[in-house]
Design a protein around this motif. Structure first.
Motif, short mmCIF file in Angstrom:
data_model
loop_
_atom_site.label_atom_id
_atom_site.label_comp_id
_atom_site.label_asym_id
_atom_site.label_seq_id
_atom_site.Cartn_x
_atom_site.Cartn_y
_atom_site.Cartn_z
N ASN A 157 96.79 114.14 -43.10
CA ASN A 157 97.32 115.33 -43.95
C ASN A 157 97.51 115.17 -44.93
O ASN A 157 97.92 113.78 -45.39
CB ASN A 157 98.53 115.97 -43.04
CG ASN A 157 98.64 116.47 -41.64
OD1 ASN A 157 97.37 117.20 -41.36
ND2 ASN A 157 99.54 116.31 -40.95
N ASN B 61 98.78 116.61 -48.92
CA ASN B 61 99.74 117.61 -49.83
C ASN B 61 98.72 118.05 -51.03
O ASN B 61 98.38 117.39 -51.85
CB ASN B 61 100.85 117.29 -50.24
CG ASN B 61 101.78 116.76 -49.07
OD1 ASN B 61 101.90 117.39 -48.09
ND2 ASN B 61 102.64 115.82 -49.00
N ILE C 256 99.26 119.03 -54.77
CA ILE C 256 100.51 118.75 -55.68
C ILE C 256 100.21 119.67 -56.87
O ILE C 256 101.05 119.82 -57.47
CB ILE C 256 100.21 117.28 -56.02
CG1 ILE C 256 99.00 116.99 -57.08
CG2 ILE C 256 100.23 116.36 -54.76
CD1 ILE C 256 98.86 115.70 -57.81
N TYR D 150 106.52 119.06 -57.00
CA TYR D 150 106.04 117.99 -57.79
C TYR D 150 106.30 118.38 -59.24
O TYR D 150 105.88 117.49 -59.92
CB TYR D 150 104.60 117.82 -57.39
CG TYR D 150 104.54 117.49 -55.95
CD1 TYR D 150 104.63 116.16 -55.56
CD2 TYR D 150 103.77 118.52 -55.02
CE1 TYR D 150 104.37 115.99 -54.18
CE2 TYR D 150 103.59 118.04 -53.97
CZ TYR D 150 103.89 116.80 -53.33
OH TYR D 150 103.69 116.58 -52.18
#
Length: 229
Positions: free
Chosen positions: A6, A8, A10, A43
């Motif tokens: 997996n 992410n 950002i 983020y």
């Protein structure tokens, strides 16, 4: 059974390309093409960008979000070879890969740390569609990343695609002034698929809030119409 991993998202990038059509085949080909990298809420920490302003260029790792597939093929047809020859997928930069991941080197123009959207990176030389998911941002390091002696394989062939662009002044005025040079650069590099050669065909290129209609014949691209989207 294949292992999975997996990742992410950002950030996402804002560009003038709402569709895939017309996007340069590599980053840096049209230096005037600009983008904004806007980070996802989790983020948006300015500390994550501390020191980034010291680099002139960045690597973007991103997802070919319009080319995600459940299956993959070991060979693909590179557009630069006219779509007539098959090569191994790992010998190309085709978007149709086991993992639909792209890599682009872009110029870092400026950094805004405090905006209503959090930190924003302004970059140029982009080759990404508007809204493309960004998986990572890394600095470009010349001593490690630049290899002038590198060989090019099949990509050294069939690259002379520059066109003469005829853009009537009254139509050019329909394009925002700050986007004109970038648009002309896109058109000069021939946005058509490599297999399209019909001089009578009228193409439509969505770009920066406009749609540009054009034809190509004998190395000359003629803009026929510009409409606001």
């Amino acid at each position: 059974m294949a292992e999975t991993l997996n990742m992410n998202i950002i950030a996402r990038i804002d560009t003038d390309f709402p569709t895939k059509f017309g996007i340069p085949r590599q980053s840096g080909v049209v230096e005037q093409l600009q983008g904004r990298i806007v980070f996802a809420p989790e983020y948006r920490n300015p500390d994550a960008l501390r020191g980034i302003e010291g680099f002139s260029h960045l690597w973007l790792v991103w997802q070919f979000s319009e080319a995600v597939r459940e299956t993959w093929s070991p060979t693909v047809r590179p557009p630069r070879l006219g779509g007539n020859a098959r090569l191994g997928v790992f010998a190309t930069r085709s978007p149709f890969r086991p993992n639909a991941i792209g890599l682009s080197c872009v110029k870092l123009d400026r950094v805004e740390l405090h905006t209503s959207e959090g930190p924003v990176l302004h970059v140029s030389g982009v080759d990404l569609m508007d809204g493309t998911p960004i998986l990572d941002v890394k600095p470009y390091i010349p001593y490690a990343d630049s290899h002038p002696e590198a060989t090019e394989g099949f990509t050294s062939q069939h690259w002379e695609r520059a066109l003469e662009v005829q853009f009537p002044e009254h139509l050019l005025e329909q394009v925002p002034e700050d986007k004109r040079d970038a648009l002309i650069g896109v058109l000069e590099n021939d946005p058509r698929p490599s297999y399209q050669k019909d001089p009578e065909r009228v193409y439509g290129l969505p770009f920066g809030g406009t749609e540009v209609k054009f034809t190509v014949s004998d190395g000359v691209l003629t803009v026929k119409d510009v409409t606001l989207e």
